[in-house]
Design a protein around this motif. Sequence first.
Motif, PDB file in Angstrom:
ATOM      1  N   GLN A  80     -60.015  -5.840 100.167  1.00  0.00           N
ATOM      2  CA  GLN A  80     -58.891  -6.359  99.581  1.00  0.00           C
ATOM      3  C   GLN A  80     -58.180  -7.369 100.457  1.00  0.00           C
ATOM      4  O   GLN A  80     -58.616  -7.630 101.643  1.00  0.00           O
ATOM      5  N   THR A  81     -57.473  -8.122  99.784  1.00  0.00           N
ATOM      6  CA  THR A  81     -56.533  -9.346 100.461  1.00  0.00           C
ATOM      7  C   THR A  81     -55.514  -8.989 101.224  1.00  0.00           C
ATOM      8  O   THR A  81     -54.899  -9.706 101.893  1.00  0.00           O
ATOM      9  N   GLU A  82     -54.810  -7.962 100.685  1.00  0.00           N
ATOM     10  CA  GLU A  82     -53.675  -7.470 101.236  1.00  0.00           C
ATOM     11  C   GLU A  82     -53.400  -5.837 100.801  1.00  0.00           C
ATOM     12  O   GLU A  82     -54.209  -5.458  99.903  1.00  0.00           O
ATOM     13  N   TYR A  83     -52.547  -5.215 101.626  1.00  0.00           N
ATOM     14  CA  TYR A  83     -52.643  -3.953 101.575  1.00  0.00           C
ATOM     15  C   TYR A  83     -50.976  -3.385 101.522  1.00  0.00           C
ATOM     16  O   TYR A  83     -50.184  -4.022 102.027  1.00  0.00           O
ATOM     17  N   GLN A  84     -50.592  -2.291 100.812  1.00  0.00           N
ATOM     18  CA  GLN A  84     -49.341  -1.723 100.751  1.00  0.00           C
ATOM     19  C   GLN A  84     -49.242  -0.605 101.890  1.00  0.00           C
ATOM     20  O   GLN A  84     -50.301   0.146 101.825  1.00  0.00           O
ATOM     21  N   ILE A  85     -48.043  -0.514 102.695  1.00  0.00           N
ATOM     22  CA  ILE A  85     -48.145   0.511 103.817  1.00  0.00           C
ATOM     23  C   ILE A  85     -46.529   1.095 103.593  1.00  0.00           C
ATOM     24  O   ILE A  85     -45.773   0.386 103.125  1.00  0.00           O
ATOM     25  N   ARG A  86     -46.475   2.163 103.984  1.00  0.00           N
ATOM     26  CA  ARG A  86     -44.792   2.655 103.931  1.00  0.00           C
ATOM     27  C   ARG A  86     -44.311   2.535 105.208  1.00  0.00           C
ATOM     28  O   ARG A  86     -44.971   2.885 106.318  1.00  0.00           O
ATOM     29  N   LYS A  95     -51.739  -7.988 105.417  1.00  0.00           N
ATOM     30  CA  LYS A  95     -52.962  -8.608 105.145  1.00  0.00           C
ATOM     31  C   LYS A  95     -54.218  -7.720 105.727  1.00  0.00           C
ATOM     32  O   LYS A  95     -55.129  -7.986 105.072  1.00  0.00           O
ATOM     33  N   LYS A  96     -53.940  -7.148 107.116  1.00  0.00           N
ATOM     34  CA  LYS A  96     -55.159  -6.453 107.505  1.00  0.00           C
ATOM     35  C   LYS A  96     -55.042  -4.916 107.093  1.00  0.00           C
ATOM     36  O   LYS A  96     -53.969  -4.398 106.907  1.00  0.00           O
ATOM     37  N   ASN A  97     -56.196  -4.765 106.720  1.00  0.00           N
ATOM     38  CA  ASN A  97     -56.386  -3.059 106.439  1.00  0.00           C
ATOM     39  C   ASN A  97     -55.903  -2.213 107.251  1.00  0.00           C
ATOM     40  O   ASN A  97     -56.445  -1.953 108.280  1.00  0.00           O
TER      41      ASN A  97
END
Length: 255
Positions: A80-86, A95-97
């Motif tokens: 992926q090019t972007e990631y969601q985090i809580r 941007k980084k996994n």
Amino acid sequence: MYSSRESALQAIQKKALNLKGYVKVNSEKLEFLSDPDLKKVKGSKDSLLSPVWDLYPSDYSELIGNRRYYKIRVSLGSNQTEYQIRKGKKIVTVKKNPFPYEYLFVSEDNIEYIPEEKFTEYTIEHTNFKGDKGILYAIAKMRSGNLIDVKVTKLGINQKGENYYLVEFDGTTLLFKRVDGNYEEANYEYGFPVVPGSVQDIDGDGLSEFLVIWDGRGSVGYTLFGMKDGVYQPLADVDSISSRTNGIIRKVNFI
């Protein structure tokens, strides 16, 4: 179906089940095992589980000791090019996994398991939608999906007394109309995401128009949809829109 006799025997020994379903993680203190070596994994829910799902897909489980462990997909992987985090109660994008695993095993003691055939019904029972659930049951008659978070926007009423609604859920956009108290899917085949704030009755006919965003061959564009000849259909393509108040109307008022 197994690829070899050996793999079939291993599945029998593990009492493995290849059944599609979804997992709701209920406990804060979890026992995760890595895939495929089944070693204990340390980490909090927020550091291991992507918030992209509320219910985590699972298509395999096996018996380890006297407990059944479900293999669940916990992140989107590294492509992926972007990631969601809580972060606390907020969900932010990076941007980084940040997730070390794409799949993990979790004990049946820490979860609620929902079989695939009961998934849509389960999400209706636990939906956050506060409006008329009749529209959710109308969706369920035609397609499966996650109906926990559903947004319904009333578009207006036509001269026949038919009320039109824009329905957004699980990455899907549908159009419904209510006739004699019953909800029916209207003729709308595109399903592109709706531009937030773009639902407006531009021409003053009592039925709102709306913009959708589409991505084709690396370029992003917008299409204005509205009622014409008795059906909602594309009225015009719009190269760009303004984010300013009422900017959308200023950009498309040539219609």
